[in-house]
Motif scaffolding. Structure first.
Motif, PDB file in Angstrom:
ATOM      1  N   LEU A  76       3.981  41.877  79.591  1.00 11.94           N
ATOM      2  CA  LEU A  76       4.434  43.185  79.121  1.00 11.94           C
ATOM      3  C   LEU A  76       3.993  43.405  77.673  1.00 11.94           C
ATOM      4  O   LEU A  76       4.090  42.494  76.847  1.00 11.94           O
ATOM      5  CB  LEU A  76       5.959  43.271  79.211  1.00 11.94           C
ATOM      6  CG  LEU A  76       6.608  44.588  78.799  1.00 11.94           C
ATOM      7  CD1 LEU A  76       6.212  45.698  79.760  1.00 11.94           C
ATOM      8  CD2 LEU A  76       8.131  44.434  78.748  1.00 11.94           C
ATOM      9  N   ALA A  77       3.506  44.625  77.394  1.00 12.44           N
ATOM     10  CA  ALA A  77       3.153  44.993  76.005  1.00 12.44           C
ATOM     11  C   ALA A  77       2.807  46.476  75.957  1.00 12.44           C
ATOM     12  O   ALA A  77       2.288  47.041  76.932  1.00 12.44           O
ATOM     13  CB  ALA A  77       1.990  44.164  75.493  1.00 12.44           C
ATOM     14  N   ARG A  78       3.093  47.085  74.833  1.00 11.53           N
ATOM     15  CA  ARG A  78       2.641  48.458  74.587  1.00 11.53           C
ATOM     16  C   ARG A  78       1.251  48.421  73.995  1.00 11.53           C
ATOM     17  O   ARG A  78       0.923  47.526  73.216  1.00 11.53           O
ATOM     18  CB  ARG A  78       3.612  49.165  73.650  1.00 11.53           C
ATOM     19  CG  ARG A  78       4.940  49.544  74.328  1.00 11.53           C
ATOM     20  CD  ARG A  78       5.926  50.109  73.358  1.00 11.53           C
ATOM     21  NE  ARG A  78       6.337  49.085  72.381  1.00 11.53           N
ATOM     22  CZ  ARG A  78       7.356  49.228  71.535  1.00 11.53           C
ATOM     23  NH1 ARG A  78       8.078  50.325  71.540  1.00 11.53           N
ATOM     24  NH2 ARG A  78       7.645  48.270  70.676  1.00 11.53           N
ATOM     25  N   ALA A  79       0.439  49.401  74.385  1.00  7.38           N
ATOM     26  CA  ALA A  79      -0.957  49.426  73.923  1.00  7.38           C
ATOM     27  C   ALA A  79      -1.470  50.861  73.957  1.00  7.38           C
ATOM     28  O   ALA A  79      -0.734  51.797  74.323  1.00  7.38           O
ATOM     29  CB  ALA A  79      -1.818  48.530  74.814  1.00  7.38           C
ATOM     30  N   LEU A  91       1.402  40.381  73.829  1.00  8.49           N
ATOM     31  CA  LEU A  91       1.857  40.266  75.214  1.00  8.49           C
ATOM     32  C   LEU A  91       3.020  39.273  75.288  1.00  8.49           C
ATOM     33  O   LEU A  91       3.040  38.270  74.571  1.00  8.49           O
ATOM     34  CB  LEU A  91       0.710  39.792  76.112  1.00  8.49           C
ATOM     35  CG  LEU A  91      -0.441  40.785  76.315  1.00  8.49           C
ATOM     36  CD1 LEU A  91      -1.614  40.092  76.996  1.00  8.49           C
ATOM     37  CD2 LEU A  91       0.001  41.980  77.136  1.00  8.49           C
ATOM     38  N   ARG A  92       3.957  39.514  76.231  1.00  8.22           N
ATOM     39  CA  ARG A  92       5.145  38.658  76.310  1.00  8.22           C
ATOM     40  C   ARG A  92       5.753  38.750  77.710  1.00  8.22           C
ATOM     41  O   ARG A  92       5.388  39.604  78.510  1.00  8.22           O
ATOM     42  CB  ARG A  92       6.185  39.080  75.266  1.00  8.22           C
ATOM     43  CG  ARG A  92       6.740  40.476  75.523  1.00  8.22           C
ATOM     44  CD  ARG A  92       7.564  40.973  74.344  1.00  8.22           C
ATOM     45  NE  ARG A  92       8.207  42.273  74.631  1.00  8.22           N
ATOM     46  CZ  ARG A  92       7.603  43.432  74.559  1.00  8.22           C
ATOM     47  NH1 ARG A  92       6.312  43.498  74.211  1.00  8.22           N
ATOM     48  NH2 ARG A  92       8.263  44.554  74.815  1.00  8.22           N
ATOM     49  N   ARG A  93       6.675  37.855  77.947  1.00  8.01           N
ATOM     50  CA  ARG A  93       7.512  37.918  79.147  1.00  8.01           C
ATOM     51  C   ARG A  93       8.827  38.558  78.743  1.00  8.01           C
ATOM     52  O   ARG A  93       9.503  38.098  77.825  1.00  8.01           O
ATOM     53  CB  ARG A  93       7.750  36.516  79.696  1.00  8.01           C
ATOM     54  CG  ARG A  93       8.508  36.447  81.012  1.00  8.01           C
ATOM     55  CD  ARG A  93       8.784  34.998  81.416  1.00  8.01           C
ATOM     56  NE  ARG A  93       7.539  34.220  81.483  1.00  8.01           N
ATOM     57  CZ  ARG A  93       7.201  33.282  80.605  1.00  8.01           C
ATOM     58  NH1 ARG A  93       8.014  33.013  79.579  1.00  8.01           N
ATOM     59  NH2 ARG A  93       6.076  32.611  80.730  1.00  8.01           N
ATOM     60  N   ASP A  94       9.210  39.661  79.422  1.00  5.00           N
ATOM     61  CA  ASP A  94      10.375  40.407  78.964  1.00  5.00           C
ATOM     62  C   ASP A  94      11.036  41.128  80.142  1.00  5.00           C
ATOM     63  O   ASP A  94      10.637  40.955  81.294  1.00  5.00           O
ATOM     64  CB  ASP A  94       9.952  41.409  77.888  1.00  5.00           C
ATOM     65  CG  ASP A  94      11.080  41.738  76.920  1.00  5.00           C
ATOM     66  OD1 ASP A  94      12.256  41.512  77.280  1.00  5.00           O
ATOM     67  OD2 ASP A  94      10.783  42.224  75.824  1.00  5.00           O
ATOM     68  N   LEU A 113      -4.634  56.988  73.840  1.00  3.87           N
ATOM     69  CA  LEU A 113      -3.445  57.401  74.562  1.00  3.87           C
ATOM     70  C   LEU A 113      -2.515  56.203  74.768  1.00  3.87           C
ATOM     71  O   LEU A 113      -2.972  55.090  75.048  1.00  3.87           O
ATOM     72  CB  LEU A 113      -3.817  57.994  75.920  1.00  3.87           C
ATOM     73  CG  LEU A 113      -4.710  59.246  75.868  1.00  3.87           C
ATOM     74  CD1 LEU A 113      -5.077  59.686  77.279  1.00  3.87           C
ATOM     75  CD2 LEU A 113      -4.012  60.383  75.114  1.00  3.87           C
ATOM     76  N   PRO A 114      -1.191  56.400  74.676  1.00  2.00           N
ATOM     77  CA  PRO A 114      -0.245  55.285  74.822  1.00  2.00           C
ATOM     78  C   PRO A 114      -0.148  54.824  76.279  1.00  2.00           C
ATOM     79  O   PRO A 114      -0.057  55.638  77.201  1.00  2.00           O
ATOM     80  CB  PRO A 114       1.078  55.871  74.341  1.00  2.00           C
ATOM     81  CG  PRO A 114       0.961  57.338  74.577  1.00  2.00           C
ATOM     82  CD  PRO A 114      -0.493  57.686  74.364  1.00  2.00           C
ATOM     83  N   VAL A 115      -0.190  53.524  76.465  1.00  2.00           N
ATOM     84  CA  VAL A 115      -0.011  52.933  77.795  1.00  2.00           C
ATOM     85  C   VAL A 115       0.964  51.767  77.680  1.00  2.00           C
ATOM     86  O   VAL A 115       1.207  51.246  76.582  1.00  2.00           O
ATOM     87  CB  VAL A 115      -1.348  52.437  78.390  1.00  2.00           C
ATOM     88  CG1 VAL A 115      -2.301  53.607  78.615  1.00  2.00           C
ATOM     89  CG2 VAL A 115      -1.966  51.382  77.487  1.00  2.00           C
ATOM     90  N   LEU A 116       1.514  51.386  78.821  1.00  2.00           N
ATOM     91  CA  LEU A 116       2.413  50.224  78.884  1.00  2.00           C
ATOM     92  C   LEU A 116       1.800  49.239  79.869  1.00  2.00           C
ATOM     93  O   LEU A 116       1.677  49.516  81.063  1.00  2.00           O
ATOM     94  CB  LEU A 116       3.814  50.632  79.352  1.00  2.00           C
ATOM     95  CG  LEU A 116       4.850  49.501  79.402  1.00  2.00           C
ATOM     96  CD1 LEU A 116       5.122  48.966  78.003  1.00  2.00           C
ATOM     97  CD2 LEU A 116       6.150  49.985  80.048  1.00  2.00           C
ATOM     98  N   ILE A 117       1.405  48.082  79.335  1.00  2.00           N
ATOM     99  CA  ILE A 117       0.822  47.049  80.193  1.00  2.00           C
ATOM    100  C   ILE A 117       1.951  46.333  80.929  1.00  2.00           C
ATOM    101  O   ILE A 117       2.878  45.804  80.315  1.00  2.00           O
ATOM    102  CB  ILE A 117      -0.001  46.041  79.372  1.00  2.00           C
ATOM    103  CG1 ILE A 117      -1.168  46.761  78.679  1.00  2.00           C
ATOM    104  CG2 ILE A 117      -0.512  44.908  80.253  1.00  2.00           C
ATOM    105  CD1 ILE A 117      -1.924  45.884  77.709  1.00  2.00           C
ATOM    106  N   VAL A 118       1.865  46.356  82.236  1.00  2.00           N
ATOM    107  CA  VAL A 118       2.854  45.687  83.089  1.00  2.00           C
ATOM    108  C   VAL A 118       2.083  44.766  84.035  1.00  2.00           C
ATOM    109  O   VAL A 118       1.262  45.226  84.827  1.00  2.00           O
ATOM    110  CB  VAL A 118       3.685  46.683  83.916  1.00  2.00           C
ATOM    111  CG1 VAL A 118       4.662  45.938  84.828  1.00  2.00           C
ATOM    112  CG2 VAL A 118       4.422  47.638  82.995  1.00  2.00           C
TER     113      VAL A 118
END
Length: 264
Positions: free
Chosen positions: A187-190, A169-172, A195-200
């Motif tokens: 923000l991070a991809r997971a 996880l990061r700030r981006d 199934l692919p998700v984008l954590i926002v």
């Protein structure tokens, strides 16, 4: 022969005693001369002239009386005018004094306003400094909350939602639907169930229902996820404004974690 005494009494009032006496004497002497030289017709004509002179004198006296009355009226008008002028002068003096008092009051008011403006400027400076310090403090608290989230969210998301991170996880920044970069707190991809998700995610010191709505409508809706990844919204907060906020956030599909849950 004319009655000298009667002539005297007749002329005494308009001519005065001395004038009447002398004129009576002159007329008596004149009559004696005329008696020797003038005919009866001439004497009657002379009496007519004297009568006309007496009538002219009477009219002159009447005109003089009327003129005297008019002069008295003018004098009274002058007196009233003078009194009015004096009243106006007094009113002018009072007005001048009032204007001077108002000018002095205005001067004092301006001085007070200047002092108040100076104090307000100083207060605004202190408020600006306080806001700056609070802003710095809020940023520090926010960054601290985010840093804690980076540390504890991976395990919590996997435990509660079966999400496995593909990266830390990061700030981006992400590109929105208009092609502009927007900052994302978390923000991070997971993957979730493969199934692919984008954590926002977003961090808030104090979270309200309106904050949840703004996050979904103004932040999440701006993001254009890459590929087929589905957005997974997350909010972390220190506290909430009311007890129904956590349930409201989760009912809107937002994963909400409060800072006291970190480390459990």
């Amino acid at each position: 022969m004319p009655d000298t005494l009667q002539i005297y009494y007749y002329l005494r009032e308009p001519l005065g005693e001395e004038g009447a006496r002398r004129l009576a004497e002159v007329m008596s002497q004149f009559y004696e001369e005329l008696a020797r030289t003038v005919t009866k017709a001439d004497w009657e004509a002379l009496q007519g002239v004297l009568h006309a002179l007496a009538e002219a004198q009477r009219k002159t006296e009447e005109q003089l009386e009327r003129l005297t009355a008019r002069v008295d009226e003018l004098a009274e008008a002058q007196r009233l005018l003078t009194a009015r002028v004096d009243e106006l002068a007094e009113a002018q003096r009072l007005l001048t004094a009032r204007v001077d008092a108002l000018a002095e009051a205005q001067r004092k008011t301006e001085e007070q306003l200047q002092r108040l403006a100076h104090r307000l400027e100083q207060t605004n400076r202190r408020i600006d400094e306080t806001n700056r310090q609070l802003g710095g403090l809020a940023a520090t608290v926010g960054y601290t909350l985010e840093n804690e989230a980076y540390r504890y969210l991976p395990a919590l998301l996997e435990r509660d939602y079966g999400i496995v991170l593909e990266e830390p996880l990061r700030r981006d920044y992400l590109t929105d639907r208009k092609g502009q970069e927007i900052e994302v707190n978390i923000l991070a991809r997971a993957r979730r169930d493969g199934l692919p998700v984008l954590i926002v995610g977003e961090s808030k010191v104090q979270l309200s229902r309106n904050d949840v709505d703004r996050f979904l409508k103004r932040r999440l809706a701006e993001i254009d996820p890459a590929g087929s990844r589905k957005l997974f919204p997350v909010i972390v907060a220190h506290m909430v404004t009311s007890r129904d906020v956590p349930e409201y956030a989760r009912s809107r599909g937002v994963a909400l974690y409060l800072s006291y849950e970190f480390g459990r």
